[in-house]
Enzyme design. Sequence first.
Site: not given
Lengths: 326, 354
Positions: A29, A60, A82-83, A85, A87, A127
Amino acid sequence: MAEVTYLEALRQGLREEMRRDERVFILGEDVGRYGGAFKVTEGFFEEFGEARVIDTPISEAAIVGAAAGAAHLGMRPVAEMQFIDFISCAYDMLTNYVATARYRANLACPLVVRGPCGGYVRGGPFHSQNPEAAFLHTPGLKIVCPATARDAKGLIKAAIRDDDPVLYFEHKYLYRRIKEQLPEDGDLVTPIGRARLALEGTDLSIITYSAMVWKALEAAQVLEKEDGLHAEVLDLRTLLPMDDAAILETVKKTNRVMIVHEDTRTGGVAGEIAARINESAFEWLDAPVLRVTAADTPLPYAPTLEDFVLPQTADIVSVARKLAAY
Amino acid sequence: MTARPAAAGRKAVAGIPAGLGRAQLLELYYFMRLTRSLEERLANLYRQGKVIGGLFRSLGQEADSVGSAFALDRSAGDMLSPLIRNLGSLLVMGALPVDVLRQYMAKATSPTRGRELNVHFGDLERGFIGQISHLGDMLPVMAGITLTFQLRGERRVGLVYVGDGAMSTGAFHEGMNLAAVRRLPLVVVAENNGYSYSTTLERQTAVPQLVLKARAYGVRGERADGNDVLAVYDVTRRAVDRARAGEGVTLIELVTYRRKGHAEHDDQHYVPKDELARWERNDPIDRFVRQLTDSGWADAGELEAADARVAGELDAAVQAAQGEPLPEPASALEGVYVEPPRQAAPWQREVTRG
Ligand SMILES: Cc1ncc(C[n+]2csc(CCOP(=O)(O)OP(=O)(O)O)c2C)c(N)n1
Ligand SMILES: [Mg+2]
């Protein structure tokens, strides 16, 4: 030699691999024109073009699944979360599909999933996560967690070249805080599965990885100055497969071991390391293996709360004293 | 300050649309102004380093949040779940500005006691559920809320916001499909503000309009000008009425625009300047002010009184929140479970600090 940040080292590693091997491509992203939320892929869109630096929808599961499909056909996809988290949204793809591909279907799956992990940045519960333990339990995946700029570069290059799927967890607190002189040419690759002795010592061992390496080194300084204790610090670098030989070596050397990680305690990576030590080096221990970890809570936002929940240098120092005095 | 046309004098009160009365028009104005001014106060605090995390603005999207939430019936127990840019919807549901300030500043007194950030908080009494960061997740949750309304035979309605980007998540799809199949009393407000972070709509979805997705789920689709608060109210109100009557889900696309970067740190260099300028001229508050005064539904004095009320309330809220303490460190350990479980291995602080 030039001084580069952890972030720049990671970027260099990615860029070099993309230049070296045209099968390597990036998807995620805002990774294209924008260069990624943390600017890891800044300039890539311009250099490699839209076909190799792909902006995806916010999906994702599709990012990881598509990476897997491409990997089966010989591509070398690097997927950005992107973070890290987020995943969790690709957990099914990673644990059920990707991790089993080789075993169940003899399908090659040489992909990398990378993204910013970790706390100490007031990011709140979504985050700041450290998801390594959720994947350590999944045979078929590899997990790397660089602590230094050199390894940020060396491990991304190794991850991309690896023939198995690799999760690369980069710590966002280190991005711009850690700098190191790195050679400008030459192929800097950190072998996966190999730990690094970050500090030699004789009195006790601190086994750790990622951002906690720096806290352990800080603690070691305090212990040396205030207690005359010489702590050894082992930076695991790779969690899966774990460098058992390096762990055994430090256990046998100091006979007192503690494990430090930023992730929560119960079911954390430290438990696995302690079990391995218990199974193969029990008679070498002069003290129980101790842990310094985050408390078992979601990670709160307020500085007072976050600082309380996450492991601090003072925790490492006090547990090390307890360990040394045992 | 918004430039306003001179007072319209004793103009006749033309028919107010959407079945609203003059008092409600003033309320809509008040909430839009409150939303914008509260965010301006937050931006000041952010620049002073008093906001701990990031700051997300809804500048130019106030009509979308306020008009849609206003269509719910709070006395009937309707509920909504916001996204990061739906501060206005929370204020309509009765969230206190001081609580929003406390959230951003991570105060002990904040609704989440410093555990969560910004508008990530809820209040079941006031009828809103706090979001988490993972986009799309609130759709299945609001499906469960409205499923419960349905199971209990309650004539209550739920509303959930989703961005043009969040609609690409698996959670959105699954929640939407479940709600559609069960004909749940849920209104899904899809905010098309042109961007998800730096990603434009064409790179997010292959359909030119979000409302086209309604057909795929077998639900009714509507599309409205998100910068026209009365149009937003009207389209949402009709969807709410249908949901309450047992007619199931409506997907409403509100066309609006994100006038700031993704968050305060983002300089939105990827946004064409003329595009920004065009949307600045389409400001929802300016438009509503013109509508109100041109039609004689409100006079300048009433709007100034509303502005003064907003300013006074925010002065007090900022003053109150700023002085409050951060949470006690050890309070971080409370409330993970109803009953704290016995820990096989105590945490290091318990071992080393007694
Ligand atoms: C599952 C997931 N992936 C990625 C993100 C990171 N992220 C936060 S907001 C955002 C863009 C959201 O765009 P949109 O849904 O259009 O809402 P807007 O910001 O325009 O209001 C992204 C990618 C996230 N929060 N959740
Ligand atoms: Mg959007």
